[in-house]
Design an enzyme around this catalytic site. Structure first.
Site, PDB file in Angstrom:
ATOM      1  N   HIS A   9      -1.459 -24.844  14.923  1.00  0.00           N
ATOM      2  CA  HIS A   9      -0.942 -24.332  16.193  1.00  0.00           C
ATOM      3  C   HIS A   9      -1.174 -25.314  17.338  1.00  0.00           C
ATOM      4  O   HIS A   9      -0.354 -25.418  18.246  1.00  0.00           O
ATOM      5  CB  HIS A   9      -1.595 -22.981  16.513  1.00  0.00           C
ATOM      6  CG  HIS A   9      -3.085 -23.039  16.521  1.00  0.00           C
ATOM      7  ND1 HIS A   9      -3.823 -23.198  15.358  1.00  0.00           N
ATOM      8  CD2 HIS A   9      -3.991 -23.003  17.541  1.00  0.00           C
ATOM      9  CE1 HIS A   9      -5.108 -23.236  15.658  1.00  0.00           C
ATOM     10  NE2 HIS A   9      -5.243 -23.132  16.976  1.00  0.00           N
ATOM     11  N   CYS A  65      -2.749 -32.014  14.969  1.00  0.00           N
ATOM     12  CA  CYS A  65      -3.526 -30.850  15.411  1.00  0.00           C
ATOM     13  C   CYS A  65      -3.872 -31.083  16.879  1.00  0.00           C
ATOM     14  O   CYS A  65      -3.272 -31.947  17.521  1.00  0.00           O
ATOM     15  CB  CYS A  65      -4.745 -30.610  14.525  1.00  0.00           C
ATOM     16  SG  CYS A  65      -5.964 -31.939  14.476  1.00  0.00           S
ATOM     17  N   GLY A  66      -4.798 -30.325  17.421  1.00  0.00           N
ATOM     18  CA  GLY A  66      -5.105 -30.478  18.837  1.00  0.00           C
ATOM     19  C   GLY A  66      -5.644 -31.857  19.157  1.00  0.00           C
ATOM     20  O   GLY A  66      -5.156 -32.548  20.057  1.00  0.00           O
ATOM     21  N   GLY A  68      -6.270 -34.246  16.557  1.00  0.00           N
ATOM     22  CA  GLY A  68      -5.955 -35.170  15.460  1.00  0.00           C
ATOM     23  C   GLY A  68      -7.137 -35.394  14.526  1.00  0.00           C
ATOM     24  O   GLY A  68      -6.983 -35.932  13.434  1.00  0.00           O
ATOM     25  N   ILE A  69      -8.314 -34.970  14.965  1.00  0.00           N
ATOM     26  CA  ILE A  69      -9.532 -35.266  14.200  1.00  0.00           C
ATOM     27  C   ILE A  69      -9.638 -34.416  12.933  1.00  0.00           C
ATOM     28  O   ILE A  69      -9.885 -34.937  11.835  1.00  0.00           O
ATOM     29  CB  ILE A  69     -10.781 -35.086  15.087  1.00  0.00           C
ATOM     30  CG1 ILE A  69     -10.764 -36.093  16.239  1.00  0.00           C
ATOM     31  CG2 ILE A  69     -12.054 -35.254  14.265  1.00  0.00           C
ATOM     32  CD1 ILE A  69     -11.808 -35.833  17.319  1.00  0.00           C
ATOM     33  N   GLY A  70      -9.438 -33.120  13.070  1.00  0.00           N
ATOM     34  CA  GLY A  70      -9.546 -32.252  11.896  1.00  0.00           C
ATOM     35  C   GLY A  70      -8.561 -32.649  10.814  1.00  0.00           C
ATOM     36  O   GLY A  70      -8.919 -32.733   9.624  1.00  0.00           O
ATOM     37  N   MET A  71      -7.331 -32.917  11.213  1.00  0.00           N
ATOM     38  CA  MET A  71      -6.313 -33.317  10.228  1.00  0.00           C
ATOM     39  C   MET A  71      -6.698 -34.629   9.549  1.00  0.00           C
ATOM     40  O   MET A  71      -6.495 -34.793   8.337  1.00  0.00           O
ATOM     41  CB  MET A  71      -4.944 -33.462  10.894  1.00  0.00           C
ATOM     42  CG  MET A  71      -4.261 -32.149  11.223  1.00  0.00           C
ATOM     43  SD  MET A  71      -3.852 -31.192   9.734  1.00  0.00           S
ATOM     44  CE  MET A  71      -2.597 -30.085  10.436  1.00  0.00           C
ATOM     45  N   HIS A  98      -2.896 -53.538   8.277  1.00  0.00           N
ATOM     46  CA  HIS A  98      -4.166 -53.807   7.597  1.00  0.00           C
ATOM     47  C   HIS A  98      -4.585 -52.716   6.613  1.00  0.00           C
ATOM     48  O   HIS A  98      -5.308 -52.998   5.666  1.00  0.00           O
ATOM     49  CB  HIS A  98      -5.303 -53.991   8.622  1.00  0.00           C
ATOM     50  CG  HIS A  98      -5.233 -55.306   9.342  1.00  0.00           C
ATOM     51  ND1 HIS A  98      -6.283 -55.819  10.060  1.00  0.00           N
ATOM     52  CD2 HIS A  98      -4.220 -56.210   9.459  1.00  0.00           C
ATOM     53  CE1 HIS A  98      -5.940 -56.994  10.583  1.00  0.00           C
ATOM     54  NE2 HIS A  98      -4.683 -57.248  10.243  1.00  0.00           N
ATOM     55  N   ARG A 132      -5.218 -60.154   1.543  1.00  0.00           N
ATOM     56  CA  ARG A 132      -6.631 -59.751   1.583  1.00  0.00           C
ATOM     57  C   ARG A 132      -6.787 -58.264   1.920  1.00  0.00           C
ATOM     58  O   ARG A 132      -7.780 -57.635   1.542  1.00  0.00           O
ATOM     59  CB  ARG A 132      -7.408 -60.614   2.571  1.00  0.00           C
ATOM     60  CG  ARG A 132      -7.048 -60.421   4.030  1.00  0.00           C
ATOM     61  CD  ARG A 132      -7.781 -61.412   4.934  1.00  0.00           C
ATOM     62  NE  ARG A 132      -7.604 -61.130   6.348  1.00  0.00           N
ATOM     63  CZ  ARG A 132      -6.522 -61.450   7.060  1.00  0.00           C
ATOM     64  NH1 ARG A 132      -5.507 -62.061   6.473  1.00  0.00           N
ATOM     65  NH2 ARG A 132      -6.447 -61.166   8.349  1.00  0.00           N
TER      66      ARG A 132
END
Ligand code: RB5
Length: 142
Positions: A9, A65-66, A68-71, A98, A132
């Site tokens: 949401h 998500c709100g 982006g961290i949880g996702m 990279h 690399r």
């Protein structure tokens, strides 16, 4: 290229905006939800999107998500998923060149729609540099 997209949401409005951009740009899309601003749990949406990429049904995915961290935490639990939380043009470019990031994570409450659109464009059009960097991402596999 077929793109999977999903949000909770907290990322729903940005997902709707990015879908328009992607369709206008000619990408084929699979929208795995959510489908309203009603509160939902983001891991379920990360799960269905990551599985579509692992199965080969979609080539790349965008999770919102709100913050982006949880996702990004959820998506990086899946083998063969390399999810990058991006905030700007530089991180969008570097995660492709990279890290060969196959999932882009965005935070609707962090990045405005204009910045998010630029991030998506850069992420979709930047090639992995290989060499690399391939040797390094190969070390994730086991
Ligand atoms: C939902 O309020 C919020 O916690 C979620 O969208 C996300 O930001 C979690 O990381």
């Amino acid at each position: 290229m077929k793109i999977a997209i999903a949000s909770d949401h907290g990322g729903f409005e940005l997902k709707q905006r990015l879908k328009e951009l992607l369709v206008e740009s000619g990408y084929e899309l699979s929208d795995f939800g959510c489908h309203s601003k009603e509160s939902v749990d983001y891991p379920a949406y990360a799960d269905i999107l990551c599985k579509s990429i692992i199965a080969g049904d979609c080539e790349r995915g965008i999770l919102i998500c709100g913050s982006g961290i949880g996702m990004s935490i959820a998506a990086n639990r899946y083998r063969r998923i390399r999810a990058a939380l991006c905030h700007d043009d530089y991180t969008a470019r570097m995660c492709r060149e990279h890290n060969d990031a196959n999932v882009l994570c965005l935070g609707e409450r962090v990045s405005g729609s204009g910045v998010a659109e630029e991030i998506v464009k850069r992420w979709l059009t930047t090639e992995f540099a290989g060499g690399r960097h391939q040797q390094r991402i190969d070390q994730f596999s086991d």
